[in-house]
Design a protein around this motif. Sequence first.
Motif, PDB file in Angstrom:
ATOM      1  N   SER A   6      49.876  34.821  12.342  1.00  0.00           N
ATOM      2  CA  SER A   6      48.894  33.837  12.792  1.00  0.00           C
ATOM      3  C   SER A   6      48.616  33.926  14.289  1.00  0.00           C
ATOM      4  O   SER A   6      47.517  33.614  14.733  1.00  0.00           O
ATOM      5  N   ASN A   7      49.587  34.330  15.096  1.00  0.00           N
ATOM      6  CA  ASN A   7      49.322  34.378  16.532  1.00  0.00           C
ATOM      7  C   ASN A   7      49.087  35.795  17.051  1.00  0.00           C
ATOM      8  O   ASN A   7      48.691  35.975  18.188  1.00  0.00           O
ATOM      9  N   TRP A   8      49.323  36.796  16.249  1.00  0.00           N
ATOM     10  CA  TRP A   8      49.184  38.171  16.701  1.00  0.00           C
ATOM     11  C   TRP A   8      47.756  38.526  17.131  1.00  0.00           C
ATOM     12  O   TRP A   8      47.576  39.167  18.171  1.00  0.00           O
ATOM     13  N   PRO A   9      46.691  38.115  16.411  1.00  0.00           N
ATOM     14  CA  PRO A   9      45.333  38.423  16.886  1.00  0.00           C
ATOM     15  C   PRO A   9      45.023  37.768  18.233  1.00  0.00           C
ATOM     16  O   PRO A   9      44.336  38.359  19.067  1.00  0.00           O
ATOM     17  N   HIS A  10      45.538  36.581  18.475  1.00  0.00           N
ATOM     18  CA  HIS A  10      45.309  35.901  19.747  1.00  0.00           C
ATOM     19  C   HIS A  10      46.040  36.611  20.886  1.00  0.00           C
ATOM     20  O   HIS A  10      45.521  36.717  22.002  1.00  0.00           O
ATOM     21  N   ILE A  11      47.230  37.098  20.614  1.00  0.00           N
ATOM     22  CA  ILE A  11      47.990  37.835  21.622  1.00  0.00           C
ATOM     23  C   ILE A  11      47.262  39.134  21.971  1.00  0.00           C
ATOM     24  O   ILE A  11      47.130  39.488  23.147  1.00  0.00           O
ATOM     25  N   LEU A  12      46.782  39.836  20.966  1.00  0.00           N
ATOM     26  CA  LEU A  12      46.052  41.084  21.217  1.00  0.00           C
ATOM     27  C   LEU A  12      44.780  40.855  22.017  1.00  0.00           C
ATOM     28  O   LEU A  12      44.470  41.610  22.935  1.00  0.00           O
ATOM     29  N   SER A  13      44.045  39.798  21.690  1.00  0.00           N
ATOM     30  CA  SER A  13      42.807  39.548  22.431  1.00  0.00           C
ATOM     31  C   SER A  13      43.101  39.115  23.869  1.00  0.00           C
ATOM     32  O   SER A  13      42.350  39.473  24.783  1.00  0.00           O
ATOM     33  N   TRP A  18      42.955  40.768  29.518  1.00  0.00           N
ATOM     34  CA  TRP A  18      43.626  41.023  30.793  1.00  0.00           C
ATOM     35  C   TRP A  18      43.398  42.470  31.234  1.00  0.00           C
ATOM     36  O   TRP A  18      43.092  42.733  32.397  1.00  0.00           O
ATOM     37  N   LEU A  19      43.561  43.412  30.311  1.00  0.00           N
ATOM     38  CA  LEU A  19      43.401  44.822  30.671  1.00  0.00           C
ATOM     39  C   LEU A  19      41.964  45.140  31.093  1.00  0.00           C
ATOM     40  O   LEU A  19      41.753  45.912  32.031  1.00  0.00           O
ATOM     41  N   LEU A  20      40.982  44.557  30.427  1.00  0.00           N
ATOM     42  CA  LEU A  20      39.592  44.771  30.836  1.00  0.00           C
ATOM     43  C   LEU A  20      39.331  44.167  32.212  1.00  0.00           C
ATOM     44  O   LEU A  20      38.628  44.748  33.036  1.00  0.00           O
ATOM     45  N   VAL A  22      41.588  43.732  34.600  1.00  0.00           N
ATOM     46  CA  VAL A  22      42.289  44.552  35.583  1.00  0.00           C
ATOM     47  C   VAL A  22      41.492  45.825  35.871  1.00  0.00           C
ATOM     48  O   VAL A  22      41.386  46.244  37.022  1.00  0.00           O
ATOM     49  N   MET A  23      40.920  46.429  34.832  1.00  0.00           N
ATOM     50  CA  MET A  23      40.132  47.648  35.051  1.00  0.00           C
ATOM     51  C   MET A  23      38.912  47.374  35.927  1.00  0.00           C
ATOM     52  O   MET A  23      38.484  48.242  36.690  1.00  0.00           O
ATOM     53  N   ALA A  24      38.363  46.187  35.853  1.00  0.00           N
ATOM     54  CA  ALA A  24      37.191  45.852  36.654  1.00  0.00           C
ATOM     55  C   ALA A  24      37.567  45.445  38.077  1.00  0.00           C
ATOM     56  O   ALA A  24      36.869  45.789  39.036  1.00  0.00           O
ATOM     57  N   VAL A  25      38.665  44.730  38.240  1.00  0.00           N
ATOM     58  CA  VAL A  25      39.015  44.145  39.537  1.00  0.00           C
ATOM     59  C   VAL A  25      39.948  45.027  40.363  1.00  0.00           C
ATOM     60  O   VAL A  25      39.894  45.006  41.594  1.00  0.00           O
ATOM     61  N   PHE A  26      40.794  45.817  39.721  1.00  0.00           N
ATOM     62  CA  PHE A  26      41.821  46.583  40.420  1.00  0.00           C
ATOM     63  C   PHE A  26      41.269  47.518  41.497  1.00  0.00           C
ATOM     64  O   PHE A  26      41.769  47.504  42.621  1.00  0.00           O
ATOM     65  N   PRO A  27      40.236  48.331  41.211  1.00  0.00           N
ATOM     66  CA  PRO A  27      39.740  49.212  42.280  1.00  0.00           C
ATOM     67  C   PRO A  27      39.181  48.445  43.477  1.00  0.00           C
ATOM     68  O   PRO A  27      39.403  48.828  44.629  1.00  0.00           O
ATOM     69  N   ALA A  28      38.471  47.365  43.212  1.00  0.00           N
ATOM     70  CA  ALA A  28      37.925  46.574  44.318  1.00  0.00           C
ATOM     71  C   ALA A  28      39.038  45.908  45.120  1.00  0.00           C
ATOM     72  O   ALA A  28      38.983  45.855  46.358  1.00  0.00           O
ATOM     73  N   PRO A  49      50.151  47.595  41.081  1.00  0.00           N
ATOM     74  CA  PRO A  49      50.413  48.009  39.692  1.00  0.00           C
ATOM     75  C   PRO A  49      51.467  47.145  39.006  1.00  0.00           C
ATOM     76  O   PRO A  49      51.365  46.862  37.812  1.00  0.00           O
ATOM     77  N   LEU A  50      52.461  46.707  39.770  1.00  0.00           N
ATOM     78  CA  LEU A  50      53.487  45.839  39.185  1.00  0.00           C
ATOM     79  C   LEU A  50      52.892  44.510  38.747  1.00  0.00           C
ATOM     80  O   LEU A  50      53.196  44.013  37.657  1.00  0.00           O
ATOM     81  N   LEU A  51      52.020  43.934  39.556  1.00  0.00           N
ATOM     82  CA  LEU A  51      51.356  42.689  39.172  1.00  0.00           C
ATOM     83  C   LEU A  51      50.454  42.885  37.953  1.00  0.00           C
ATOM     84  O   LEU A  51      50.342  41.994  37.110  1.00  0.00           O
ATOM     85  N   SER A  52      49.829  44.043  37.853  1.00  0.00           N
ATOM     86  CA  SER A  52      48.974  44.323  36.696  1.00  0.00           C
ATOM     87  C   SER A  52      49.778  44.376  35.406  1.00  0.00           C
ATOM     88  O   SER A  52      49.388  43.795  34.392  1.00  0.00           O
ATOM     89  N   VAL A  53      50.913  45.055  35.438  1.00  0.00           N
ATOM     90  CA  VAL A  53      51.746  45.183  34.239  1.00  0.00           C
ATOM     91  C   VAL A  53      52.379  43.845  33.873  1.00  0.00           C
ATOM     92  O   VAL A  53      52.407  43.457  32.702  1.00  0.00           O
ATOM     93  N   LEU A  54      52.874  43.133  34.877  1.00  0.00           N
ATOM     94  CA  LEU A  54      53.477  41.830  34.597  1.00  0.00           C
ATOM     95  C   LEU A  54      52.434  40.829  34.119  1.00  0.00           C
ATOM     96  O   LEU A  54      52.750  39.927  33.345  1.00  0.00           O
ATOM     97  N   GLY A  55      51.197  40.995  34.556  1.00  0.00           N
ATOM     98  CA  GLY A  55      50.122  40.131  34.091  1.00  0.00           C
ATOM     99  C   GLY A  55      49.826  40.315  32.618  1.00  0.00           C
ATOM    100  O   GLY A  55      49.506  39.354  31.917  1.00  0.00           O
TER     101      GLY A  55
END
Length: 68
Positions: A6-13, A18-20, A22-28, A49-55
């Motif tokens: 029941s919670n797995w789809p919410h965790i994946l989304s 978050w990953l999308l 990070v990909m947009a904000v990280f270079p800037a 990078p550590l903050l990205s992974v922990l996020g």
Amino acid sequence: MRFNNSNWPHILSAMRGWLLGVMAVFPALWWAVHRIWGVPPEAVELALPLLSVLGVLAAAMVAGKRYE
């Protein structure tokens, strides 16, 4: 926190969002820290990078607890 069907789809989304983000904000953010604030590269090369992974883990934990 428990992972179940029941919670797995919410965790994946939450992790995908978050990953999308990070990909947009990280270079800037990387550029801004180096150019505008003048922070030494050694400090940034580990911190950002550590903050990205922990996020990603934090997003999974928050979504898992919310839909538990």
